[in-house]
Design a protein around this motif. Structure first.
Motif, mmCIF file in Angstrom:
data_model
loop_
_atom_site.group_PDB
_atom_site.id
_atom_site.type_symbol
_atom_site.label_atom_id
_atom_site.label_comp_id
_atom_site.label_asym_id
_atom_site.label_seq_id
_atom_site.Cartn_x
_atom_site.Cartn_y
_atom_site.Cartn_z
ATOM 1 N N MET A 1 51.499 45.138 45.052
ATOM 2 C CA MET A 1 51.858 43.790 45.463
ATOM 3 C C MET A 1 53.331 43.760 45.841
ATOM 4 S SD MET A 1 51.062 40.332 43.382
ATOM 5 C CE MET A 1 49.362 40.871 43.265
ATOM 6 N N ILE A 2 53.645 43.138 46.951
ATOM 7 C CA ILE A 2 55.008 43.122 47.447
ATOM 8 C C ILE A 2 55.565 41.716 47.309
ATOM 9 C CG2 ILE A 2 56.474 43.485 49.459
ATOM 10 C CD1 ILE A 2 54.434 45.481 50.467
ATOM 11 N N HIS A 258 35.299 41.963 38.613
ATOM 12 C CA HIS A 258 34.396 41.831 39.753
ATOM 13 C C HIS A 258 34.735 40.556 40.514
ATOM 14 C CE1 HIS A 258 32.230 44.490 36.976
ATOM 15 N NE2 HIS A 258 31.580 44.946 38.029
ATOM 16 N N THR A 259 35.908 40.490 41.099
ATOM 17 C CA THR A 259 36.312 39.340 41.923
ATOM 18 C C THR A 259 36.936 39.884 43.205
ATOM 19 O OG1 THR A 259 38.595 39.145 41.136
ATOM 20 C CG2 THR A 259 36.880 38.108 39.797
ATOM 21 N N MET A 260 37.016 39.054 44.212
ATOM 22 C CA MET A 260 37.568 39.490 45.496
ATOM 23 C C MET A 260 39.075 39.279 45.590
ATOM 24 S SD MET A 260 35.176 40.903 47.107
ATOM 25 C CE MET A 260 35.973 41.096 48.696
ATOM 26 N N SER A 261 39.700 38.788 44.546
ATOM 27 C CA SER A 261 41.150 38.561 44.575
ATOM 28 C C SER A 261 41.898 39.874 44.347
ATOM 29 C CB SER A 261 41.536 37.547 43.503
ATOM 30 O OG SER A 261 41.114 37.986 42.230
ATOM 31 N N SER A 262 43.157 39.910 44.784
ATOM 32 C CA SER A 262 43.996 41.092 44.587
ATOM 33 C C SER A 262 44.447 41.186 43.137
ATOM 34 C CB SER A 262 45.221 41.021 45.507
ATOM 35 O OG SER A 262 44.843 41.042 46.863
ATOM 36 N N LYS A 263 44.609 42.413 42.681
ATOM 37 C CA LYS A 263 45.016 42.643 41.290
ATOM 38 C C LYS A 263 46.110 43.692 41.253
ATOM 39 C CE LYS A 263 40.302 41.508 40.182
ATOM 40 N NZ LYS A 263 39.965 41.399 41.641
ATOM 41 N N SER A 264 46.961 43.623 40.217
ATOM 42 C CA SER A 264 48.073 44.570 40.117
ATOM 43 C C SER A 264 48.619 44.604 38.702
ATOM 44 C CB SER A 264 49.199 44.179 41.088
ATOM 45 O OG SER A 264 49.774 42.948 40.712
ATOM 46 N N SER A 265 49.467 45.590 38.453
ATOM 47 C CA SER A 265 50.336 45.738 37.271
ATOM 48 C C SER A 265 49.643 45.503 35.923
ATOM 49 C CB SER A 265 51.557 44.826 37.384
ATOM 50 O OG SER A 265 51.212 43.482 37.587
ATOM 51 N N ASP A 280 45.193 37.000 41.871
ATOM 52 C CA ASP A 280 45.529 35.844 42.714
ATOM 53 C C ASP A 280 44.296 35.146 43.286
ATOM 54 O OD1 ASP A 280 44.736 37.780 44.487
ATOM 55 O OD2 ASP A 280 46.448 37.586 45.826
ATOM 56 N N PRO A 281 43.449 34.591 42.461
ATOM 57 C CA PRO A 281 42.246 33.919 42.966
ATOM 58 C C PRO A 281 42.557 32.676 43.795
ATOM 59 C CG PRO A 281 42.526 33.464 40.630
ATOM 60 C CD PRO A 281 43.529 34.532 40.990
ATOM 61 N N GLN A 282 43.748 32.115 43.638
ATOM 62 C CA GLN A 282 44.111 30.897 44.366
ATOM 63 C C GLN A 282 45.250 31.140 45.349
ATOM 64 O OE1 GLN A 282 44.869 27.954 41.355
ATOM 65 N NE2 GLN A 282 42.720 27.823 40.741
ATOM 66 N N GLY A 283 45.517 32.408 45.669
ATOM 67 C CA GLY A 283 46.514 32.717 46.686
ATOM 68 C C GLY A 283 47.820 33.265 46.159
ATOM 69 N N PRO A 291 39.459 41.771 27.721
ATOM 70 C CA PRO A 291 39.255 42.812 26.707
ATOM 71 C C PRO A 291 39.097 44.177 27.370
ATOM 72 C CG PRO A 291 37.837 40.921 26.286
ATOM 73 C CD PRO A 291 38.424 40.709 27.647
ATOM 74 N N ALA A 292 39.672 45.199 26.779
ATOM 75 C CA ALA A 292 39.573 46.544 27.338
ATOM 76 C C ALA A 292 38.144 47.067 27.299
ATOM 77 C CB ALA A 292 40.498 47.493 26.587
ATOM 78 N N ALA A 293 37.334 46.513 26.418
ATOM 79 C CA ALA A 293 35.938 46.917 26.334
ATOM 80 C C ALA A 293 35.077 46.222 27.377
ATOM 81 C CB ALA A 293 35.387 46.631 24.937
ATOM 82 N N GLY A 294 35.662 45.239 28.071
ATOM 83 C CA GLY A 294 34.920 44.495 29.079
ATOM 84 C C GLY A 294 34.759 43.044 28.686
ATOM 85 N N GLY A 295 34.666 42.173 29.667
ATOM 86 C CA GLY A 295 34.529 40.744 29.407
ATOM 87 C C GLY A 295 35.033 39.962 30.598
ATOM 88 N N SER A 296 35.339 38.700 30.385
ATOM 89 C CA SER A 296 35.771 37.838 31.469
ATOM 90 C C SER A 296 37.284 37.707 31.487
ATOM 91 C CB SER A 296 35.145 36.448 31.315
ATOM 92 O OG SER A 296 35.525 35.862 30.077
ATOM 93 N N LEU A 297 37.815 37.461 32.681
ATOM 94 C CA LEU A 297 39.240 37.207 32.839
ATOM 95 C C LEU A 297 39.585 35.825 32.309
ATOM 96 C CD1 LEU A 297 39.825 38.581 36.452
ATOM 97 C CD2 LEU A 297 40.893 39.468 34.378
ATOM 98 N N GLN A 298 40.689 35.734 31.572
ATOM 99 C CA GLN A 298 41.151 34.456 31.049
ATOM 100 C C GLN A 298 42.610 34.257 31.417
ATOM 101 O OE1 GLN A 298 40.349 34.745 26.818
ATOM 102 N NE2 GLN A 298 38.332 33.816 27.062
ATOM 103 N N LEU A 299 42.947 33.077 31.948
ATOM 104 C CA LEU A 299 44.324 32.769 32.290
ATOM 105 C C LEU A 299 45.187 32.854 31.032
ATOM 106 C CD1 LEU A 299 46.084 31.804 34.714
ATOM 107 C CD2 LEU A 299 45.699 29.472 33.896
#
Length: 400
Positions: A1-2, A258-265, A280-283, A291-299
């Motif tokens: 990400m720049i 599993h989302t189409m948003s960009s991810k980093s760091s 960046d799901p909203q731009g 969780p490192a074992a898997g799960g959902s993203l939480q703000l």
């Protein structure tokens, strides 16, 4: 990400003691063109530093100056400890901490691979004795520099006295990240094909291998604190960049997002159970945990907003993270966020924060007059000081 990097005005005077070390300084500045250095009020321990070796005396003065909890320039009436550093052979250093207070004096002797390292370790022992937190002077930094006009990886002690160039790819090298034992380094390299691969570098043998070289993006390789896993950002078959986790050898790769948003760091929690990353799901990127074992993203928190990224989890206090936030005027700031209290604290102008082993100090990058420079800030006193080398994207490791 720049991210865009706004220019900052020159403020104050650079740490003269650091420049006097004559270490790695590819972009030395004149007095009128100095780096910003900020001083904040806070309770400091007045110390006087003396040594039979002028070089060691200057080195220790510089080290205690950048710490933040100490004032090596204290007037005589404010000196609480006189620290006498005495070389003992080629790789040992004795330090006698003399105090006027009854029973407060003490003495330690430390051993290192070199006399300089022994001095750093002796100073670390003094820091721990007086602040009840470990010292960080004997740690190592990996960072990126354009000293050769290319973005290459270097390693160094924190005051730039011993600098080693690891890569000579004549390409882009970025995101160095240590293994917990300091034996290996992951970084993102473009030298093979012009596309990003995650490279594993062995410090002892200077041998390297491709850790992740899948089609598309391979970036952000970061060891877990227990050394058993690596988080990284890879391209998915759908074309998005996603968070993956593998074992320490790059095998048994698992996809976590599993989302189409960009991810980093990505950054790991101290117990290696959770990961924070920018998404960046909203731009605009915000901080999320999973969780490192898997799960959902939480703000992470509603207070951590407005273009936030580059999180770094405190290695001592799991309730605390550092991160970068870009303001509406383009200025970037290093902040901390406390999960327990919800407090957001602004520490300094800059980006790419990285914690020291004491959970108190943060290394970071500041872009000044067209050049990236490394800084350190005390997250308690908010005292910030430049390190004597130009560079960016620092990673820190401390091996006892």
């Amino acid at each position: 990400m720049i991210f865009s990097r706004s220019k900052l005005p020159a403020l104050g005077v650079i740490l003269a003691a650091c420049l006097a070390l004559g270490g790695f300084a590819p972009a030395a500045l004149a007095a009128d063109d100095a780096l910003p250095v900020t001083y904040y009020s806070g309770k400091q321990i007045g110390v006087s530093i003396v040594s039979s070796s002028p070089e060691i005396e200057q080195l220790m003065r510089s080290a205690f100056f950048i710490h933040g909890a100490f004032n090596p320039n204290a007037i005589a009436s404010s000196v609480e400890y006189t620290l006498r550093f005495t070389p003992v052979g080629a790789n040992q250093m004795s330090v006698a901490a003399e105090s006027k207070a009854p029973g407060a004096s003490f003495q330690v002797t430390a051993t290192g691979a070199t006399l300089t390292e022994a001095a750093y370790r002796a100073a670390d022992a003094v820091v721990e004795h007086l602040t009840q937190r470990p010292g960080f002077f004997a740690g190592k930094l990996a960072f990126v520099s354009t000293r050769t006009k290319y973005r290459e990886i270097y390693v160094s002690d924190i005051l730039g006295r011993s600098v080693l160039q690891l890569t000579q790819d004549h390409s882009i090298s970025a995101n160095p990240r240590w293994s917990p034992d300091g034996a290996k380094l992951l970084y993102t390299g473009y030298y093979r094909s012009g596309f990003p691969d995650i490279i594993l570098y062995n410090i002892a043998t200077h041998m390297r291998s491709v850790f992740a070289g899948y089609q598309g993006t391979n970036t952000g390789g970061t060891f877990s604190p227990d050394g058993k896993s690596v988080a990284m950002i890879l391209s998915s078959k759908e074309g998005s960049t996603e968070l993956f986790v593998s074992d320490a050898e790059g095998k048994n790769v698992r996809r976590l997002t599993h989302t189409m948003s960009s991810k980093s760091s990505p950054t790991w929690s101290p117990d290696s159970s959770r990961i924070i990353l920018a998404c960046d799901p909203q731009g605009a990127p915000l901080l999320y945990q999973i969780p490192a074992a898997g799960g959902s993203l939480q703000l992470v928190a509603n207070k951590v907003y407005a273009y936030s990224a580059e999180a770094a989890w405190n290695p001592v206090d799991p309730s605390l993270i550092a991160f970068m936030q870009q303001m509406s005027n383009g200025t970037m700031q290093v902040l901390t966020y406390n999960f327990k209290t919800g407090e957001v604290k602004v520490l300094a102008d800059g980006f790419e924060p990285c914690w020291a082993n004491d959970g108190r100090h943060i290394f970071y990058t500041n872009h000044v007059k067209g050049v990236d420079h490394l800084y350190i800030v005390d997250s308690i006193t908010k005292k910030a000081a430049p390190l004597p080398m130009a560079g960016s994207d620092a990673a820190f490791v401390y091996v006892k």
